[in-house]
Write a protein that holds these residues in place. Sequence first.
Motif, short mmCIF file in Angstrom:
data_model
loop_
_atom_site.label_atom_id
_atom_site.label_comp_id
_atom_site.label_asym_id
_atom_site.label_seq_id
_atom_site.Cartn_x
_atom_site.Cartn_y
_atom_site.Cartn_z
N ASP A 242 0.83 -1.21 0.00
CA ASP A 242 0.00 0.00 0.00
C ASP A 242 0.86 1.26 0.00
O ASP A 242 0.51 2.26 -0.64
CB ASP A 242 -0.93 0.01 1.21
N GLU A 246 0.66 4.20 -2.82
CA GLU A 246 0.47 5.60 -2.43
C GLU A 246 1.59 6.48 -2.97
O GLU A 246 1.36 7.59 -3.47
CB GLU A 246 0.42 5.71 -0.91
N ASP A 249 1.22 7.46 -6.66
CA ASP A 249 0.26 8.55 -6.86
C ASP A 249 0.85 9.90 -6.47
O ASP A 249 0.66 10.90 -7.18
CB ASP A 249 -1.01 8.29 -6.04
N ARG A 250 1.57 9.94 -5.37
CA ARG A 250 2.14 11.21 -4.90
C ARG A 250 3.22 11.71 -5.86
O ARG A 250 3.31 12.91 -6.14
CB ARG A 250 2.71 11.04 -3.49
#
Length: 357
Positions: A242, A246, A249-250
């Motif tokens: 996860d 994440e 995306d950042r």
Amino acid sequence: MRANEPTLKSIASKLGITHTTVSNVYNNPAKVSVALRHKILAYAASVNYFGPNPTARSLKTGSCGAIGIIFNDQLSYAFTDPHDVAFLHGVSVVCEAGGTNIVLIPLATRAPNRLKSITAIVDGYILNAPYKNNPATQRALAGGLPTVVVDFDAPSHASVLTNDLKVMIEVSQHILSLGHKNVGIITFPHHERGHELFDLSREISSDNYVVSQRLLGCRRAFKSSKIKLSNVLICEAPNNADGGKEAVDRIFAKNPNVTAFICFSDRLAYGAMSRCRELGLQIPQHVSVTGFNDLPPMDREAGLPRLTTVKQNAFEKGRKAAEALLHSNGARGLRVNIDAEFVLRDSTGKCERRRVT
């Protein structure tokens, strides 16, 4: 002690042998014949005696018969992370042979004050790449007990070190050779509770030796290639799938032109590949991904490419650390090097993708 509670002396008297013989059964069994040892243990069990009290024995001998292993994460992490599982396996093999117990000491605990009393129940420490500035780490280093540090900067202590900087130069040079100029680095936090997004031109913290060495290796390679360090983004994330998702995306939100992700663990890398696939990006045709450890997580998604990664022997690292502590008493200045090696597989390729659509 209750009046009728069995003791070494009462067992010896009942069996007509010396107190020392009974003591040796529990503390030095090789000195007692197998037949006599079985006889003593059978009688002791029949009177509900199962050995000397550990606290009393430690007060008398100065030994607790256990070592503490300090690591950064929560306790459950040690049983789920492939690297830590292999590392602890290596430690346990040595401890098992010597009859030594293991006390796991996670720094990510809800009761940090309880760590202050740990020194009362261990004979020494293995520091498994902990954060340098954590109070528990500092207490262990200053406590006077034999200590071995693993992937940690403490020259006055025995150490087991991986060639992180050198191998990350090789990984970065591989990515550069494929034509990638906009790169994201996904790492577990380089200081406690870190969750930042920054670029490679910023000063690198030394709180976590592993992260700092790997980032320094990346920086050296990118500097030599004339790539702007500001084009290399670094995202801190929890060390799991996860966290890798994440971070993708950042990083894309900051620079949608990134075409390669250098990940500091396989768990992060598999999460990053999974997220890229969800975004409709093919690996390695659109995005290249590298990992570290060569220990695929059990929960990885099916159908992902074989990961280009760095292979390090976590089992051997744990074994060498335990040997340095238990066989060499954490001899100051002792240094054991564990070489990691770059492994080329299918998750990296030539830069073709220009922009996320």
